[in-house]
Design a protein around this motif. Structure first.
Motif, short mmCIF file in Angstrom:
data_model
loop_
_atom_site.label_atom_id
_atom_site.label_comp_id
_atom_site.label_asym_id
_atom_site.label_seq_id
_atom_site.Cartn_x
_atom_site.Cartn_y
_atom_site.Cartn_z
N ILE A 1 2.22 4.71 2.91
CA ILE A 1 1.43 5.28 1.82
C ILE A 1 2.28 6.22 0.99
N SER B 1 6.70 0.16 0.08
CA SER B 1 6.36 -0.10 1.48
C SER B 1 7.31 -1.10 2.13
N THR C 1 1.85 3.17 8.82
CA THR C 1 0.96 3.02 7.67
C THR C 1 0.96 4.29 6.83
N GLY D 1 -0.26 0.99 0.69
CA GLY D 1 0.08 1.40 2.05
C GLY D 1 -0.90 0.88 3.08
N VAL D 2 -2.19 0.91 2.75
CA VAL D 2 -3.21 0.41 3.68
C VAL D 2 -3.08 -1.10 3.84
N SER E 1 4.97 4.14 -0.83
CA SER E 1 4.41 3.27 -1.87
C SER E 1 4.38 3.96 -3.23
N ALA F 1 -0.74 3.80 -4.40
CA ALA F 1 0.02 4.04 -3.17
C ALA F 1 -0.88 3.92 -1.94
N ILE F 2 -2.09 4.46 -2.04
CA ILE F 2 -3.01 4.37 -0.90
C ILE F 2 -3.40 2.91 -0.64
#
Length: 336
Positions: A228, A238, A224, A205-206, A231, A201-202
């Motif tokens: 995250i 996203s 953003t 999202g990034v 996601s 997810a991180i």
């Protein structure tokens, strides 16, 4: 089986059903408390070595509230505010979909007035505003009660978690070595699923956020952070943010950035979701990617949002239980 034992088993089954019925209305918040308690349990053990379990649990609950629950509420509130602002701009004519309508006409030859249709829909929603306000108030009240319940349960899960595990081990009719192996397997799967989902997810999202920054989407940093969180949802994730962002770019007359964002989101962000999630979770949880997808999607349908985590955990726990059964009782001698 004697009458007393049979009566107790029936009573236990009936009470289990009633208890489940009591928990179901707040299942999401109950599972959230379980999830947070699992993540914070190692810190609880460390703090307990230096202070009382009650004080350690209170400190961790305070930290979790500040670090997780308050930001989550803020993100939901800010997202709703952004959506209302966008709808107001559409309703008042400050924002139109002329660019998007032109693209549709160019490729399909069909002339369509999306702006007028959307304004008409918004005006119809406005006529039912009282009912909508009542419905929203009910949802917010339920969410407030649920989050309060999460905080309350988290405190006691942390403070009395070890006592509950000890009681469970004494009550479960399995030998100690079987319980040790079973709990170890389930703990490993749970940790891997949680770490895999959060890590993916991180990353996703990034990656999606970089696309928003590159195309100069307003409030890209905020969106953003929203992506995250979103996601965690497979497949759609996203896209719920960068998809409307593509439409927004077309609507304001920037078709080239819109096309670039669409291609970037479909290829780069899409690959991170379709391939990275199964690979990461499969590597650490030793679960087939197809099982992960089924667990996540089925968990969402059956449990709700928290099914994202608990769906794969349930399937992984089933596999771990079958493995333990095969190793412990796989031979005819083990059936005795």
């Amino acid at each position: 089986m004697n009458v007393s034992k049979g009566f107790l088993l029936v009573l236990i089954a009936a009470l289990l059903v009633l208890s489940a019925a009591l928990v179901l209305p707040f299942m999401q918040y109950f599972l959230l408390a379980v999830l947070l308690a699992y993540v914070l349990a190692p810190l609880q053990h460390r703090l307990t070595d230096r202070t009382e379990p009650r004080i350690a649990a209170a400190l961790l609950v305070l930290g979790a509230t500040v670090a997780v629950i308050i930001p989550l509420v803020f993100v939901v509130r800010a997202t709703a505010a952004e959506a209302m602002t966008l709808l107001d701009r559409l309703r008042e004519g400050e924002l139109t979909l002329d660019g998007f309508e032109a693209v549709i006409q160019r490729f399909t030859g069909v002339e369509i007035d999306l702006t007028a249709a959307l304004r008409s829909a918004l005006s119809e929603v406005g006529t039912e505003g009282v009912g909508s306000v009542v419905g929203i108030f009910g949802v917010l009240t339920h969410a407030a009660i649920g989050l309060g319940l999460t905080v309350f349960l988290l405190f006691y899960f942390l403070k009395d978690g070890d006592r509950f595990v000890d009681w469970l081990r004494r009550t479960t009719p399995l030998p100690e070595d079987v319980q040790d192996q079973l709990y170890e397997e389930i703990d490993g799967i749970t940790g891997a699923v949680l770490a895999g989902h959060v890590l993916v997810a991180i990353i996703q999202g990034v990656l999606a956020g970089l696309g928003l920054f590159a195309t100069a989407i307003p409030n890209a940093a905020f969106w953003t952070a929203v992506m995250i969180v979103l996601s965690l949802l497979p497949i759609v994730g996203s896209f719920l943010v960068w998809g409307p962002a593509v439409v927004y770019l077309v609507a304001i007359g920037q078709p080239i950035p819109a096309v670039l964002l669409f291609v970037y989101g479909t290829v780069v962000v899409g690959i991170s979701d379709d391939y990275l999630r199964p690979v990461v979770v499969d590597r650490y949880a030793q679960l087939n990617p197809s099982v992960i997808i089924i667990g996540v999607l089925g968990g969402i349908y059956v449990i709700g949002f928290m099914g994202i985590f608990f769906g794969p955990i349930v399937i992984g726990a089933l596999r771990a239980t079958l493995d333990v059964f095969r190793e412990q009782y796989g031979s005819p001698d083990g059936w005795r």
